[in-house]
Motif scaffolding. Structure first.
Motif, PDB file in Angstrom:
ATOM      1  N   UNK A 106       0.940  -1.175   0.115  1.00 53.83           N
ATOM      2  CA  UNK A 106      -0.061   0.011   0.303  1.00 53.83           C
ATOM      3  C   UNK A 106       0.598   1.035   0.580  1.00 53.83           C
ATOM      4  N   UNK A 107       2.401   1.349   0.948  1.00 46.97           N
ATOM      5  CA  UNK A 107       3.054   2.529   0.783  1.00 46.97           C
ATOM      6  C   UNK A 107       3.565   2.511  -0.336  1.00 46.97           C
ATOM      7  N   UNK A 108       3.909   1.369  -0.972  1.00 42.40           N
ATOM      8  CA  UNK A 108       4.925   1.258  -2.355  1.00 42.40           C
ATOM      9  C   UNK A 108       3.902   2.303  -3.396  1.00 42.40           C
ATOM     10  N   UNK A 109       2.464   2.000  -3.707  1.00 36.66           N
ATOM     11  CA  UNK A 109       1.701   2.236  -4.528  1.00 36.66           C
ATOM     12  C   UNK A 109       1.050   3.772  -4.240  1.00 36.66           C
ATOM     13  N   UNK A 110       1.188   3.890  -2.672  1.00 37.24           N
ATOM     14  CA  UNK A 110       0.684   5.159  -2.784  1.00 37.24           C
ATOM     15  C   UNK A 110       2.321   6.529  -3.375  1.00 37.24           C
ATOM     16  N   UNK A 111       3.200   6.136  -2.369  1.00 37.36           N
ATOM     17  CA  UNK A 111       4.437   7.119  -3.115  1.00 37.36           C
ATOM     18  C   UNK A 111       4.379   6.915  -4.284  1.00 37.36           C
ATOM     19  N   UNK A 112       4.420   6.081  -4.983  1.00 37.02           N
ATOM     20  CA  UNK A 112       5.193   5.783  -5.957  1.00 37.02           C
ATOM     21  C   UNK A 112       3.968   6.724  -7.208  1.00 37.02           C
ATOM     22  N   UNK A 136       5.195   9.433  -9.726  1.00 34.31           N
ATOM     23  CA  UNK A 136       4.190   9.459 -11.106  1.00 34.31           C
ATOM     24  C   UNK A 136       3.606  10.542 -11.412  1.00 34.31           C
ATOM     25  N   UNK A 137       3.344  11.320 -10.688  1.00 37.06           N
ATOM     26  CA  UNK A 137       2.244  12.881 -10.547  1.00 37.06           C
ATOM     27  C   UNK A 137       3.158  14.064 -10.895  1.00 37.06           C
ATOM     28  N   UNK A 138       4.000  13.862  -9.993  1.00 38.34           N
ATOM     29  CA  UNK A 138       5.254  14.699 -10.326  1.00 38.34           C
ATOM     30  C   UNK A 138       6.348  15.198 -11.183  1.00 38.34           C
ATOM     31  N   UNK A 139       6.090  13.857 -11.162  1.00 35.05           N
ATOM     32  CA  UNK A 139       7.383  13.498 -13.137  1.00 35.05           C
ATOM     33  C   UNK A 139       7.286  14.644 -14.152  1.00 35.05           C
ATOM     34  N   UNK A 140       5.921  14.458 -13.763  1.00 33.61           N
ATOM     35  CA  UNK A 140       5.680  15.251 -15.217  1.00 33.61           C
ATOM     36  C   UNK A 140       4.797  16.745 -14.882  1.00 33.61           C
ATOM     37  N   UNK A 141       4.283  16.415 -13.385  1.00 34.41           N
ATOM     38  CA  UNK A 141       3.466  18.247 -13.169  1.00 34.41           C
ATOM     39  C   UNK A 141       4.729  18.622 -12.639  1.00 34.41           C
ATOM     40  N   UNK A 142       4.762  20.282 -12.571  1.00 38.87           N
ATOM     41  CA  UNK A 142       5.629  21.340 -12.201  1.00 38.87           C
ATOM     42  C   UNK A 142       4.656  21.449 -11.015  1.00 38.87           C
ATOM     43  N   UNK A 143       3.451  21.172 -10.354  1.00 40.32           N
ATOM     44  CA  UNK A 143       2.393  21.865  -9.593  1.00 40.32           C
ATOM     45  C   UNK A 143       1.494  20.495  -9.546  1.00 40.32           C
ATOM     46  N   UNK A 144       0.381  20.253  -8.466  1.00 44.28           N
ATOM     47  CA  UNK A 144      -0.529  19.491  -7.739  1.00 44.28           C
ATOM     48  C   UNK A 144      -1.166  20.388  -6.658  1.00 44.28           C
ATOM     49  N   UNK A 145      -2.053  19.997  -7.057  1.00 43.34           N
ATOM     50  CA  UNK A 145      -3.190  20.751  -5.571  1.00 43.34           C
ATOM     51  C   UNK A 145      -3.253  19.820  -4.646  1.00 43.34           C
ATOM     52  N   UNK A 146      -2.451  20.108  -3.440  1.00 45.83           N
ATOM     53  CA  UNK A 146      -2.075  19.118  -2.136  1.00 45.83           C
ATOM     54  C   UNK A 146      -3.060  17.465  -2.502  1.00 45.83           C
ATOM     55  N   UNK A 147      -5.118  18.853  -2.000  1.00 44.08           N
ATOM     56  CA  UNK A 147      -5.774  17.680  -1.654  1.00 44.08           C
ATOM     57  C   UNK A 147      -5.802  16.356  -3.397  1.00 44.08           C
ATOM     58  N   UNK A 148      -5.775  17.252  -4.534  1.00 51.35           N
ATOM     59  CA  UNK A 148      -5.500  16.076  -5.456  1.00 51.35           C
ATOM     60  C   UNK A 148      -4.559  14.719  -5.542  1.00 51.35           C
ATOM     61  N   UNK A 149      -3.317  15.264  -5.233  1.00 54.71           N
ATOM     62  CA  UNK A 149      -2.438  15.218  -4.742  1.00 54.71           C
ATOM     63  C   UNK A 149      -2.546  13.589  -4.126  1.00 54.71           C
ATOM     64  N   UNK A 150      -2.864  14.077  -2.964  1.00 55.77           N
ATOM     65  CA  UNK A 150      -3.085  13.035  -1.865  1.00 55.77           C
ATOM     66  C   UNK A 150      -4.299  12.350  -2.053  1.00 55.77           C
ATOM     67  N   UNK A 151      -5.490  12.482  -2.599  1.00 58.44           N
ATOM     68  CA  UNK A 151      -6.868  12.018  -3.210  1.00 58.44           C
ATOM     69  C   UNK A 151      -5.926  10.736  -4.709  1.00 58.44           C
ATOM     70  N   UNK A 152      -5.273  11.304  -5.845  1.00 61.30           N
ATOM     71  CA  UNK A 152      -4.827  10.135  -6.299  1.00 61.30           C
ATOM     72  C   UNK A 152      -4.113   9.089  -5.556  1.00 61.30           C
ATOM     73  N   UNK A 153      -3.131   9.608  -4.677  1.00 58.44           N
ATOM     74  CA  UNK A 153      -2.458   8.820  -4.701  1.00 58.44           C
ATOM     75  C   UNK A 153      -3.244   8.081  -3.115  1.00 58.44           C
ATOM     76  N   UNK A 154      -4.734   7.946  -2.805  1.00 54.38           N
ATOM     77  CA  UNK A 154      -5.295   7.633  -1.895  1.00 54.38           C
ATOM     78  C   UNK A 154      -5.637   6.708  -2.743  1.00 54.38           C
ATOM     79  N   UNK A 155      -6.452   6.972  -3.542  1.00 61.39           N
ATOM     80  CA  UNK A 155      -7.301   5.949  -5.282  1.00 61.39           C
ATOM     81  C   UNK A 155      -6.202   4.923  -4.930  1.00 61.39           C
ATOM     82  N   UNK A 156      -4.755   5.112  -5.827  1.00 57.41           N
ATOM     83  CA  UNK A 156      -3.774   4.245  -6.541  1.00 57.41           C
ATOM     84  C   UNK A 156      -3.438   3.150  -5.127  1.00 57.41           C
ATOM     85  N   UNK A 157      -3.198   3.408  -4.256  1.00 58.46           N
ATOM     86  CA  UNK A 157      -2.487   2.647  -3.185  1.00 58.46           C
ATOM     87  C   UNK A 157      -3.299   1.009  -3.135  1.00 58.46           C
TER      88      UNK A 157
END
Length: 237
Positions: free
Chosen positions: A94-100, A104-125
């Protein structure tokens, strides 16, 4: 032990073979983000460091990042290099899917709103088979909605620091991502447009503004989405 899996370069204090199924998932995580968010491939390698236990993990992070509060798993981007740090325990997949996902998001996006960053990580974990219907957040969201405990999207967008993201905020960040991926087509379309704008550095208006225009009675539609969401429904993401 060490090895490469998609964009991830992994180094571990234990045999990586025991995590083979997890790394198979991580290899496909990038393509999942491409499919659901129209993200391009990662532009750089992401380092993953896996420690043998929590004691070594805590000591390692204290040496590298003494000013960062300790966390069970951590994504860090420093001097243009992306790294994920975790240790061997029952919830490591779970930790690996979340943090990875963060990486991956930050590898392509110069900025990501905090809520979206965490919401997507929670979904894909969660594993692919559990993301739509079996995430622990699903029951919590339904319970909170029954009690009238709702976090609107503008309220989540106001969070600028992790200290402002408690358990309920994480839960509803996941809920809004779930709504956009599995709810109205217009919601998914606006999410993809928003992420594309982030990718190209467009100074975009908050995503909530776009969703309100695209989906009348957005908050009501989100609540109805979870009251009606059942395993028998078809879904694309």
């Amino acid at each position: 032990d060490s090895g490469s899996h998609g964009p991830f370069q992994c180094v571990a204090q234990f045999p990586l073979a025991e995590l083979a199924p997890v790394f198979d998932e991580l290899s496909h995580l990038e393509s999942e983000l491409q499919r659901t968010l129209a993200l391009p491939s990662a532009r750089q390698t992401i380092d993953v460091f896996l420690l043998a236990d929590q004691t070594r993990h805590r000591r390692f992070l204290a040496q590298l990042y003494p000013r960062i509060p300790y966390r069970r798993a951590l994504y860090v981007r420093r001097e243009g290099r992306a790294s994920v740090y975790a240790y061997r325990h029952g919830e490591l997949p779970v930790d690996l899917r979340h943090e990875c996902t963060h990486a991956l998001l930050h590898a392509n996006l110069p900025t990501v709103p905090l809520w979206l960053d965490e919401g997507l990580a929670e979904y894909f974990e969660m594993p692919l088979s559990q993301r739509a219907f079996d995430h622990p957040h699903l029951a919590a969201v339904r319970w909170n909605l029954r009690l009238g405990m709702v976090r609107t999207l503008p309220a989540l967008e106001a969070a600028a620091e992790l200290s402002q993201m408690g358990a309920v905020e994480y839960c509803f960040a996941w809920a809004w991502v779930h709504f956009m991926l599995h709810g109205p087509v217009a919601a998914h379309r606006e999410l993809v447009r928003f992420v594309t704008g982030l990718q190209h550095g467009v100074d975009a208006s908050p995503l909530s503004n776009r969703l309100v225009q695209a989906i009348p009675e957005m908050d009501l539609r989100m609540m109805q989405h979870f009251s009606r969401w059942r395993r028998t429904e078809s879904f694309d993401a």
